[in-house]
Design an enzyme around this catalytic site. Structure first.
Site, short mmCIF file in Angstrom:
data_model
loop_
_atom_site.label_atom_id
_atom_site.label_comp_id
_atom_site.label_asym_id
_atom_site.label_seq_id
_atom_site.Cartn_x
_atom_site.Cartn_y
_atom_site.Cartn_z
N LEU A 102 -35.94 40.17 63.40
CA LEU A 102 -37.28 40.58 63.83
C LEU A 102 -38.30 40.16 62.80
CD1 LEU A 102 -36.65 44.15 65.28
CD2 LEU A 102 -36.33 41.90 66.33
N GLY A 147 -31.89 41.13 63.55
CA GLY A 147 -32.17 40.83 64.96
C GLY A 147 -31.57 39.51 65.41
N ASN A 171 -28.18 43.71 58.54
CA ASN A 171 -28.46 44.08 57.15
C ASN A 171 -29.62 45.06 57.02
OD1 ASN A 171 -30.27 42.08 58.07
ND2 ASN A 171 -30.81 41.50 55.99
N GLU A 172 -29.93 45.79 58.08
CA GLU A 172 -31.13 46.63 58.10
C GLU A 172 -31.24 47.56 56.89
OE1 GLU A 172 -29.59 45.66 60.73
OE2 GLU A 172 -31.08 45.17 62.25
N1 CO8 Z 1 -39.93 38.04 59.36
C1 CO8 Z 1 -41.07 37.46 58.95
N2 CO8 Z 1 -41.11 36.48 58.01
C2 CO8 Z 1 -39.94 36.09 57.48
C3 CO8 Z 1 -38.72 36.66 57.86
C4 CO8 Z 1 -38.73 37.68 58.85
N3 CO8 Z 1 -37.62 38.28 59.30
N4 CO8 Z 1 -37.73 36.06 57.16
C5 CO8 Z 1 -38.33 35.16 56.37
N5 CO8 Z 1 -39.65 35.16 56.56
C6 CO8 Z 1 -40.66 34.30 55.94
C7 CO8 Z 1 -40.61 34.37 54.41
O1 CO8 Z 1 -41.32 35.49 53.92
C8 CO8 Z 1 -41.24 33.05 54.05
O2 CO8 Z 1 -42.63 33.19 54.24
P1 CO8 Z 1 -43.68 32.37 53.28
O3 CO8 Z 1 -43.36 30.91 53.52
O4 CO8 Z 1 -45.00 32.79 53.79
O5 CO8 Z 1 -43.39 32.80 51.88
C9 CO8 Z 1 -40.73 32.11 55.15
O6 CO8 Z 1 -40.35 32.95 56.24
C10 CO8 Z 1 -39.53 31.29 54.72
O7 CO8 Z 1 -38.53 32.16 54.23
P2 CO8 Z 1 -37.53 31.75 53.05
O8 CO8 Z 1 -38.25 30.94 52.04
O9 CO8 Z 1 -36.85 32.99 52.60
O10 CO8 Z 1 -36.53 30.79 53.87
P3 CO8 Z 1 -35.03 30.43 53.47
O11 CO8 Z 1 -34.69 29.27 54.34
O12 CO8 Z 1 -34.86 30.28 52.00
O13 CO8 Z 1 -34.17 31.70 53.90
C11 CO8 Z 1 -33.56 33.47 55.41
C12 CO8 Z 1 -34.10 32.05 55.25
C13 CO8 Z 1 -32.10 33.52 54.93
C14 CO8 Z 1 -33.63 33.84 56.87
C15 CO8 Z 1 -34.41 34.42 54.53
O14 CO8 Z 1 -35.79 34.16 54.81
C16 CO8 Z 1 -34.17 35.88 54.79
O15 CO8 Z 1 -33.18 36.41 54.34
N6 CO8 Z 1 -35.10 36.53 55.52
C17 CO8 Z 1 -35.05 37.94 55.79
C18 CO8 Z 1 -34.17 38.21 56.94
C19 CO8 Z 1 -34.10 39.67 57.22
O16 CO8 Z 1 -33.73 40.47 56.40
N7 CO8 Z 1 -34.45 40.02 58.45
C20 CO8 Z 1 -34.42 41.38 58.89
C21 CO8 Z 1 -35.54 41.66 59.83
S1 CO8 Z 1 -35.41 43.31 60.47
C22 CO8 Z 1 -34.57 43.18 61.94
O17 CO8 Z 1 -34.34 42.12 62.45
C23 CO8 Z 1 -34.09 44.42 62.67
C24 CO8 Z 1 -34.93 45.55 62.42
C25 CO8 Z 1 -34.51 46.77 63.23
C26 CO8 Z 1 -35.62 47.79 63.19
C27 CO8 Z 1 -35.17 49.14 62.93
C28 CO8 Z 1 -36.32 50.03 62.55
C29 CO8 Z 1 -36.16 51.43 62.91
#
Ligand code: CO8
Length: 296
Positions: A102, A147, A171-172
């Site tokens: 997400l 997500g 990994n939430e």
């Molecule tokens: N949402 C928004 N932006 C993101 C996300 C995301 N999920 N993931 C990465 N980005 C952004 C980064 O901040 C970065 O932005 P900027 O260029 O402005 O600095 C850009 O995307 C590129 O990211 P990276 O440089 O980190 O890219 P990499 O190729 O090195 O890595 C990864 C890619 C492995 C995907 C890494 O970005 C990562 O680990 N991201 C986080 C993933 C994550 O933890 N997602 C969880 C989201 S929560 C969810 O899905 C369920 C929530 C359920 C809700 C429950 C609530 C009650």
């Protein structure tokens, strides 16, 4: 019963191998293809095979924004209603990333109304995909946290590229948030209760080989063979008569689906309340900063 009738109406066609008998491709001409591509999702339907390839294409990381979720749900619905389509391969057009889950920015610093709208779109996407009457195969060609993992979990079969740099999992807790009960249900259905409990509490992201061991994915293949392997698996699944497979799928998934349908509004309210808390907003802020720092 109405749902069951709708599921049963897609006509079964003979297994792919038999249908492919006939003039060689060169003589028959290129098989008809249809493309419908929006800003964030690209769909290519190969009519002869009855298979669509849906690619998420929202760089840099295919994060599931409101826009992407809406487009995805509409595209899938279109395919559901298309008699030429019997199966979907879900994959990514962004190198090394299936989906980052997400979009965190949709859950941070916004109004309660926005959170409610966003969460409704997440529910819609999941219901449409998890309940889909089509055969759904995830070809996971990159990292797939949270997500992104949920999307893959909602498919009938998961093939992942054999690359130790790619990981997948819910990994939430690592973000200081909690996977909702239907994320949990989908994981438990796939890897069992004990493994899911550990996986969810610790917010584990499994490297591809561990994901196979725990049963989170069904198959690993070298990256260059991912699409052909997905096509092969699809052909196997399409060899089963549609109506029998669809009713069986519905039976297997009904309990989990019904639980969300029954508590849908409460689930939205819970999400809005939870995500609006100062402590949760702070956790998300810190996580966003950590992502940026990791980059530098
Ligand atoms: N949402 C928004 N932006 C993101 C996300 C995301 N999920 N993931 C990465 N980005 C952004 C980064 O901040 C970065 O932005 P900027 O260029 O402005 O600095 C850009 O995307 C590129 O990211 P990276 O440089 O980190 O890219 P990499 O190729 O090195 O890595 C990864 C890619 C492995 C995907 C890494 O970005 C990562 O680990 N991201 C986080 C993933 C994550 O933890 N997602 C969880 C989201 S929560 C969810 O899905 C369920 C929530 C359920 C809700 C429950 C609530 C009650």
């Amino acid at each position: 019963m109405a749902g069951r009738a709708a599921w049963a109406c897609r006509a079964w066609r003979p297994p792919l191998r038999r249908r492919l008998d006939g003039p060689p491709r060169a003589l028959a001409g290129a098989p008809p293809r249809r493309l419908f591509s929006g800003p964030a999702v690209q769909v290519e339907l190969q009519e002869g095979a009855g298979v669509a390839v849906m690619k998420l294409k929202s760089p840099p990381v295919n994060s599931l924004s409101l826009e992407l979720l809406t487009e995805f749900t509409i595209s899938l619905e279109k395919l559901e209603n298309d008699k030429a389509c019997r199966g979907v391969i879900l994959t990514s057009a962004v190198p090394h990333i299936f989906s980052a889950g997400l979009d965190i920015t949709e859950m941070h610093g916004k109004s309660p109304e926005h959170y409610a709208e966003f969460w409704k779109a997440v529910q819609e996407m999941w219901l449409k995909l998890y309940k889909s009457s089509l055969v759904t195969v995830a070809a996971i060609n990159g990292s797939s946290p949270a997500g992104g993992c949920l999307m893959a979990l909602s498919c009938d079969y998961r093939i992942m590229a054999e690359n130790p740099k790619y990981s997948i999992g819910l990994n939430e807790t690592q973000l200081g948030i909690v996977a909702p009960f239907w994320f949990k249900d989908a994981l438990v259905s796939t890897i069992g209760h004990r493994a899911a409990e550990q996986s969810l509490q610790l917010g584990l992201l499994y490297p591809a080989s561990d994901a196979l061991k725990v049963g989170l994915v069904d198959q690993l293949v070298p990256e260059e063979r991912l699409q052909s392997a997905a096509t092969q698996v699809m052909a196997q699944w399409l060899a089963t008569p549609d109506h029998a497979r669809q009713i069986t799928k519905s039976m297997m998934r009904k309990e989990v689906v019904d639980r969300l349908l029954k508590h849908r509004d409460a689930d939205i309210q819970n999400f809005v309340q939870f995500i609006s808390r100062d402590s949760i907003q702070k956790s998300l802020q810190m996580y966003i900063e950590r992502l940026k720092q990791r980059k530098t």
